[in-house]
Scaffold this motif. Structure first.
Motif, PDB file in Angstrom:
ATOM      1  N   GLU A  36       0.851  -1.201  -0.144  1.00 43.37           N
ATOM      2  CA  GLU A  36       0.000   0.111  -0.110  1.00 43.37           C
ATOM      3  C   GLU A  36       0.798   1.230   0.011  1.00 43.37           C
ATOM      4  OE1 GLU A  36      -3.391  -0.224   2.899  1.00 43.37           O
ATOM      5  OE2 GLU A  36      -2.589  -1.949   3.341  1.00 43.37           O
ATOM      6  N   LYS A  73     -12.167   9.433  -0.762  1.00 41.36           N
ATOM      7  CA  LYS A  73     -11.609   9.925   0.706  1.00 41.36           C
ATOM      8  C   LYS A  73     -10.158   9.521   0.490  1.00 41.36           C
ATOM      9  CE  LYS A  73     -12.635   5.553   3.034  1.00 41.36           C
ATOM     10  NZ  LYS A  73     -13.356   5.085   4.326  1.00 41.36           N
ATOM     11  N   SER A  74      -9.643   9.934   1.622  1.00 39.96           N
ATOM     12  CA  SER A  74      -8.235   9.791   1.777  1.00 39.96           C
ATOM     13  C   SER A  74      -8.092   8.656   2.740  1.00 39.96           C
ATOM     14  CB  SER A  74      -7.501  11.062   2.002  1.00 39.96           C
ATOM     15  OG  SER A  74      -6.097  10.905   2.455  1.00 39.96           O
ATOM     16  N   ILE A  75      -7.200   7.999   2.514  1.00 35.62           N
ATOM     17  CA  ILE A  75      -6.829   6.741   3.653  1.00 35.62           C
ATOM     18  C   ILE A  75      -5.409   7.103   4.221  1.00 35.62           C
ATOM     19  CG2 ILE A  75      -6.465   4.107   3.780  1.00 35.62           C
ATOM     20  CD1 ILE A  75      -8.127   3.808   1.367  1.00 35.62           C
ATOM     21  N   GLY A  79      -5.480   1.043   5.878  1.00 36.65           N
ATOM     22  CA  GLY A  79      -5.446   0.398   4.413  1.00 36.65           C
ATOM     23  C   GLY A  79      -6.340  -0.906   4.514  1.00 36.65           C
ATOM     24  N   SER A  82      -7.893  -2.132   7.925  1.00 42.18           N
ATOM     25  CA  SER A  82      -9.217  -1.804   8.406  1.00 42.18           C
ATOM     26  C   SER A  82     -10.346  -2.524   7.426  1.00 42.18           C
ATOM     27  CB  SER A  82      -9.116  -0.130   8.292  1.00 42.18           C
ATOM     28  OG  SER A  82      -9.002   0.032   7.013  1.00 42.18           O
ATOM     29  N   LYS A  83     -10.027  -2.775   6.323  1.00 43.73           N
ATOM     30  CA  LYS A  83     -10.961  -3.458   5.571  1.00 43.73           C
ATOM     31  C   LYS A  83     -11.326  -4.812   6.051  1.00 43.73           C
ATOM     32  CE  LYS A  83      -9.431  -1.360   0.928  1.00 43.73           C
ATOM     33  NZ  LYS A  83      -9.034  -1.761  -0.273  1.00 43.73           N
TER      34      LYS A  83
END
Length: 96
Positions: A36, A73-75, A79, A82-83
């Motif tokens: 990521e 949105k900004s992550i 990443g 969290s999903k």
């Protein structure tokens, strides 16, 4: 690919070393590694991984890449973790 042995463990370990040095978020799993970060950094580091594995004597490398981007949105952090946490939380709430 192109190695006289079926195991690619040492090559994957070298890739993990490159990723650690990159400073990007990454997570090794049974069939690959999630990576990521900003687009340009991710692509650069993938190239560095290829260079490192070639330096180990591997003449041919095949990399499968799945890329996801979003503009809504900004992550900032978390990443992919969290999903996964979101789904785990949903399943846990159903058991209550």
């Amino acid at each position: 690919m192109g190695l006289p042995k079926p195991s690619v463990g040492p090559e994957i370990a070298e890739v993990q070393r490159v990723l650690e040095k990159s400073g990007l978020e990454y997570k090794l799993h049974g069939y690959g590694t999630n990576l990521e970060g900003p687009w340009d950094d991710v692509v650069r580091v993938i190239g560095e991984c290829h260079q490192a594995v070639h330096a180990l004597g591997c003449q041919r490398i095949a990399t499968d890449i799945r890329i996801g981007t979003r503009t809504d949105k900004s992550i900032t952090s978390g990443g992919n973790d969290s999903k996964v946490k979101r789904v785990v939380d949903i399943l846990a709430s159903e058991k209550k």
